[in-house]
Design a protein around this motif. Structure first.
Motif, PDB file in Angstrom:
ATOM      1  N   ASP A 254       0.845  -1.185   0.000  1.00 58.61           N
ATOM      2  CA  ASP A 254       0.000   0.000   0.000  1.00 58.61           C
ATOM      3  C   ASP A 254       0.886   1.243   0.000  1.00 58.61           C
ATOM      4  O   ASP A 254       1.673   1.441   0.921  1.00 58.61           O
ATOM      5  CB  ASP A 254      -0.893  -0.031   1.237  1.00 58.61           C
ATOM      6  CG  ASP A 254      -1.848   1.134   1.304  1.00 58.61           C
ATOM      7  OD1 ASP A 254      -1.845   1.982   0.389  1.00 58.61           O
ATOM      8  OD2 ASP A 254      -2.605   1.191   2.280  1.00 58.61           O
ATOM      9  N   ALA A 255       0.743   2.076  -1.014  1.00 58.98           N
ATOM     10  CA  ALA A 255       1.571   3.278  -1.139  1.00 58.98           C
ATOM     11  C   ALA A 255       0.970   4.486  -0.423  1.00 58.98           C
ATOM     12  O   ALA A 255       1.610   5.523  -0.322  1.00 58.98           O
ATOM     13  CB  ALA A 255       1.792   3.607  -2.617  1.00 58.98           C
TER      14      ALA A 255
ATOM     15  N   LYS B 117      -0.201   6.829   2.671  1.00 60.36           N
ATOM     16  CA  LYS B 117       0.337   7.117   4.003  1.00 60.36           C
ATOM     17  C   LYS B 117      -0.582   6.566   5.092  1.00 60.36           C
ATOM     18  O   LYS B 117      -0.144   6.254   6.189  1.00 60.36           O
ATOM     19  CB  LYS B 117       0.484   8.627   4.137  1.00 60.36           C
ATOM     20  CG  LYS B 117       1.035   9.119   5.442  1.00 60.36           C
ATOM     21  CD  LYS B 117       1.146  10.635   5.421  1.00 60.36           C
ATOM     22  CE  LYS B 117       1.538  11.189   6.751  1.00 60.36           C
ATOM     23  NZ  LYS B 117       1.564  12.654   6.726  1.00 60.36           N
ATOM     24  N   CYS B 118      -1.852   6.421   4.758  1.00 55.02           N
ATOM     25  CA  CYS B 118      -2.869   6.069   5.748  1.00 55.02           C
ATOM     26  C   CYS B 118      -3.318   4.614   5.668  1.00 55.02           C
ATOM     27  O   CYS B 118      -4.323   4.249   6.272  1.00 55.02           O
ATOM     28  CB  CYS B 118      -4.070   6.968   5.560  1.00 55.02           C
ATOM     29  SG  CYS B 118      -4.838   6.772   3.929  1.00 55.02           S
ATOM     30  N   GLN B 119      -2.586   3.779   4.924  1.00 54.67           N
ATOM     31  CA  GLN B 119      -2.961   2.385   4.708  1.00 54.67           C
ATOM     32  C   GLN B 119      -4.384   2.263   4.135  1.00 54.67           C
ATOM     33  O   GLN B 119      -5.152   1.385   4.497  1.00 54.67           O
ATOM     34  CB  GLN B 119      -2.842   1.558   5.999  1.00 54.67           C
ATOM     35  CG  GLN B 119      -1.414   1.204   6.385  1.00 54.67           C
ATOM     36  CD  GLN B 119      -0.654   2.399   6.919  1.00 54.67           C
ATOM     37  OE1 GLN B 119      -1.139   3.113   7.792  1.00 54.67           O
ATOM     38  NE2 GLN B 119       0.537   2.630   6.401  1.00 54.67           N
ATOM     39  N   GLY B 120      -4.705   3.195   3.249  1.00 55.05           N
ATOM     40  CA  GLY B 120      -5.979   3.152   2.536  1.00 55.05           C
ATOM     41  C   GLY B 120      -7.179   3.630   3.327  1.00 55.05           C
ATOM     42  O   GLY B 120      -8.314   3.557   2.846  1.00 55.05           O
ATOM     43  N   GLN B 121      -6.981   4.142   4.528  1.00 54.50           N
ATOM     44  CA  GLN B 121      -8.093   4.544   5.395  1.00 54.50           C
ATOM     45  C   GLN B 121      -8.709   5.885   5.001  1.00 54.50           C
ATOM     46  O   GLN B 121      -9.844   6.177   5.383  1.00 54.50           O
ATOM     47  CB  GLN B 121      -7.634   4.609   6.856  1.00 54.50           C
ATOM     48  CG  GLN B 121      -7.134   3.290   7.394  1.00 54.50           C
ATOM     49  CD  GLN B 121      -8.215   2.237   7.419  1.00 54.50           C
ATOM     50  OE1 GLN B 121      -9.310   2.471   7.921  1.00 54.50           O
ATOM     51  NE2 GLN B 121      -7.924   1.090   6.846  1.00 54.50           N
ATOM     52  N   GLY B 122      -7.968   6.707   4.288  1.00 58.41           N
ATOM     53  CA  GLY B 122      -8.495   8.016   3.888  1.00 58.41           C
ATOM     54  C   GLY B 122      -8.442   9.048   5.000  1.00 58.41           C
ATOM     55  O   GLY B 122      -9.158  10.049   4.963  1.00 58.41           O
ATOM     56  N   ASN B 123      -7.622   8.799   6.014  1.00 58.80           N
ATOM     57  CA  ASN B 123      -7.489   9.759   7.114  1.00 58.80           C
ATOM     58  C   ASN B 123      -6.062  10.302   7.174  1.00 58.80           C
ATOM     59  O   ASN B 123      -5.509  10.506   8.242  1.00 58.80           O
ATOM     60  CB  ASN B 123      -7.866   9.099   8.443  1.00 58.80           C
ATOM     61  CG  ASN B 123      -6.999   7.885   8.740  1.00 58.80           C
ATOM     62  OD1 ASN B 123      -6.167   7.491   7.932  1.00 58.80           O
ATOM     63  ND2 ASN B 123      -7.204   7.287   9.897  1.00 58.80           N
ATOM     64  N   CYS B 124      -5.514  10.569   6.004  1.00 53.80           N
ATOM     65  CA  CYS B 124      -4.091  10.885   5.864  1.00 53.80           C
ATOM     66  C   CYS B 124      -3.716  12.276   6.365  1.00 53.80           C
ATOM     67  O   CYS B 124      -2.564  12.513   6.715  1.00 53.80           O
ATOM     68  CB  CYS B 124      -3.637  10.753   4.417  1.00 53.80           C
ATOM     69  SG  CYS B 124      -4.847  10.240   3.212  1.00 53.80           S
ATOM     70  N   GLN B 125      -4.633  13.196   6.365  1.00 52.00           N
ATOM     71  CA  GLN B 125      -4.288  14.571   6.733  1.00 52.00           C
ATOM     72  C   GLN B 125      -5.216  15.032   7.850  1.00 52.00           C
ATOM     73  O   GLN B 125      -6.338  15.466   7.588  1.00 52.00           O
ATOM     74  CB  GLN B 125      -4.405  15.488   5.517  1.00 52.00           C
ATOM     75  CG  GLN B 125      -3.855  16.864   5.748  1.00 52.00           C
ATOM     76  CD  GLN B 125      -3.844  17.665   4.465  1.00 52.00           C
ATOM     77  OE1 GLN B 125      -4.583  17.371   3.536  1.00 52.00           O
ATOM     78  NE2 GLN B 125      -3.009  18.681   4.418  1.00 52.00           N
TER      79      GLN B 125
ATOM     80  N   GLY C 207      -6.995  13.376   9.906  1.00 56.72           N
ATOM     81  CA  GLY C 207      -8.265  12.668   9.910  1.00 56.72           C
ATOM     82  C   GLY C 207      -9.060  12.779   8.623  1.00 56.72           C
ATOM     83  O   GLY C 207     -10.106  12.145   8.475  1.00 56.72           O
ATOM     84  N   GLU C 208      -8.608  13.579   7.707  1.00 57.80           N
ATOM     85  CA  GLU C 208      -9.284  13.768   6.419  1.00 57.80           C
ATOM     86  C   GLU C 208      -8.422  13.181   5.303  1.00 57.80           C
ATOM     87  O   GLU C 208      -7.232  12.960   5.461  1.00 57.80           O
ATOM     88  CB  GLU C 208      -9.510  15.260   6.149  1.00 57.80           C
ATOM     89  CG  GLU C 208     -10.366  15.967   7.168  1.00 57.80           C
ATOM     90  CD  GLU C 208     -11.810  15.493   7.129  1.00 57.80           C
ATOM     91  OE1 GLU C 208     -12.317  15.215   6.021  1.00 57.80           O
ATOM     92  OE2 GLU C 208     -12.414  15.399   8.211  1.00 57.80           O
ATOM     93  N   ILE C 209      -9.031  13.002   4.149  1.00 62.15           N
ATOM     94  CA  ILE C 209      -8.303  12.509   2.979  1.00 62.15           C
ATOM     95  C   ILE C 209      -7.364  13.604   2.465  1.00 62.15           C
ATOM     96  O   ILE C 209      -7.725  14.777   2.463  1.00 62.15           O
ATOM     97  CB  ILE C 209      -9.304  12.036   1.895  1.00 62.15           C
ATOM     98  CG1 ILE C 209      -8.627  11.117   0.919  1.00 62.15           C
ATOM     99  CG2 ILE C 209      -9.977  13.194   1.219  1.00 62.15           C
ATOM    100  CD1 ILE C 209      -9.601  10.309   0.095  1.00 62.15           C
ATOM    101  N   CYS C 210      -6.160  13.218   2.092  1.00 63.67           N
ATOM    102  CA  CYS C 210      -5.196  14.211   1.608  1.00 63.67           C
ATOM    103  C   CYS C 210      -5.355  14.421   0.100  1.00 63.67           C
ATOM    104  O   CYS C 210      -6.026  13.651  -0.589  1.00 63.67           O
ATOM    105  CB  CYS C 210      -3.760  13.794   1.955  1.00 63.67           C
ATOM    106  SG  CYS C 210      -3.118  12.416   0.981  1.00 63.67           S
ATOM    107  N   LEU C 211      -4.699  15.442  -0.377  1.00 62.56           N
ATOM    108  CA  LEU C 211      -4.786  15.842  -1.773  1.00 62.56           C
ATOM    109  C   LEU C 211      -4.339  14.744  -2.734  1.00 62.56           C
ATOM    110  O   LEU C 211      -4.903  14.582  -3.811  1.00 62.56           O
ATOM    111  CB  LEU C 211      -3.916  17.092  -1.962  1.00 62.56           C
ATOM    112  CG  LEU C 211      -4.265  18.066  -3.060  1.00 62.56           C
ATOM    113  CD1 LEU C 211      -5.712  18.510  -2.978  1.00 62.56           C
ATOM    114  CD2 LEU C 211      -3.339  19.259  -2.982  1.00 62.56           C
ATOM    115  N   THR C 212      -3.344  13.963  -2.360  1.00 62.01           N
ATOM    116  CA  THR C 212      -2.784  12.962  -3.267  1.00 62.01           C
ATOM    117  C   THR C 212      -3.195  11.529  -2.917  1.00 62.01           C
ATOM    118  O   THR C 212      -2.654  10.573  -3.476  1.00 62.01           O
ATOM    119  CB  THR C 212      -1.247  13.054  -3.272  1.00 62.01           C
ATOM    120  OG1 THR C 212      -0.770  12.923  -1.931  1.00 62.01           O
ATOM    121  CG2 THR C 212      -0.786  14.362  -3.892  1.00 62.01           C
ATOM    122  N   HIS C 213      -4.153  11.363  -2.021  1.00 60.29           N
ATOM    123  CA  HIS C 213      -4.574  10.030  -1.582  1.00 60.29           C
ATOM    124  C   HIS C 213      -4.924   9.120  -2.765  1.00 60.29           C
ATOM    125  O   HIS C 213      -4.473   7.973  -2.831  1.00 60.29           O
ATOM    126  CB  HIS C 213      -5.771  10.129  -0.630  1.00 60.29           C
ATOM    127  CG  HIS C 213      -6.299   8.807  -0.221  1.00 60.29           C
ATOM    128  ND1 HIS C 213      -5.750   8.078   0.808  1.00 60.29           N
ATOM    129  CD2 HIS C 213      -7.310   8.053  -0.724  1.00 60.29           C
ATOM    130  CE1 HIS C 213      -6.400   6.940   0.927  1.00 60.29           C
ATOM    131  NE2 HIS C 213      -7.356   6.902   0.015  1.00 60.29           N
TER     132      HIS C 213
END
Length: 153
Positions: A88-89, A91-99, A101-107
């Motif tokens: 999984d590339a 950052k959040c292991q696919g959870q969508g909470n990368c930034q 708690g929210e999805i990041c721009l490059t998710h």
């Protein structure tokens, strides 16, 4: 994305087993010698591979391990998944909470890359790797080196 030593070693050990496991079972000590992977680490990996049906053990004199399926039916991603690795590339292991708690721009970009990597590894079997000239050459060199070690040279 990071493929750790666990995933790399599992694929290497399975490829070694595929190359050397016919007609006799292969011992983990032989794989350890050829691949320079600690025996205790191989035991841990093979316990996981066995639970997933990728290998089975043969007890008694001349025992060791055999593949649980035909080499063409074992995809590289199956091996990586069996040892609890992730390709999984995100950052959040696919959870969508990368930034925060929210999805990041490059998710979605990293999610697409993960899908491509998984697809690539799903499309390569042990049989495919065994046919590669480079793999055959390295395996031959390792076999020669192992024979020198066994003979005490």
């Amino acid at each position: 994305m990071r493929l750790t030593t666990k995933g790399r070693y599992a694929v290497t050990a399975m490829l070694d087993l595929a190359i050397h496991g016919d007609p006799e079972p292969v011992t983990l000590s032989d794989i350890s010698l050829r691949q320079d992977i600690s025996l205790s680490y191989l035991e841990q990996l093979f316990a996981r591979l066995r639970r997933h049906g990728l290998v089975h053990s043969v007890r008694g004199p001349g025992g060791g391990y055999r593949l649980g399926r035909d080499t063409s039916a074992i995809a590289i991603v199956d091996i990586i998944d069996a040892v609890d690795e992730s390709v999984d590339a995100t950052k959040c292991q696919g959870q969508g909470n990368c930034q925060q708690g929210e999805i990041c721009l490059t998710h979605h970009l990293w999610e697409d890359l993960s899908a491509q990597i998984n697809s690539f590894l799903r499309g390569i079997s042990l049989a495919d790797l065994m046919q590669r000239h480079e793999v055959k050459s390295v395996a031959h060199s390792q076999d020669e080196r192992r024979e020198l070690v066994v003979r005490g040279g």
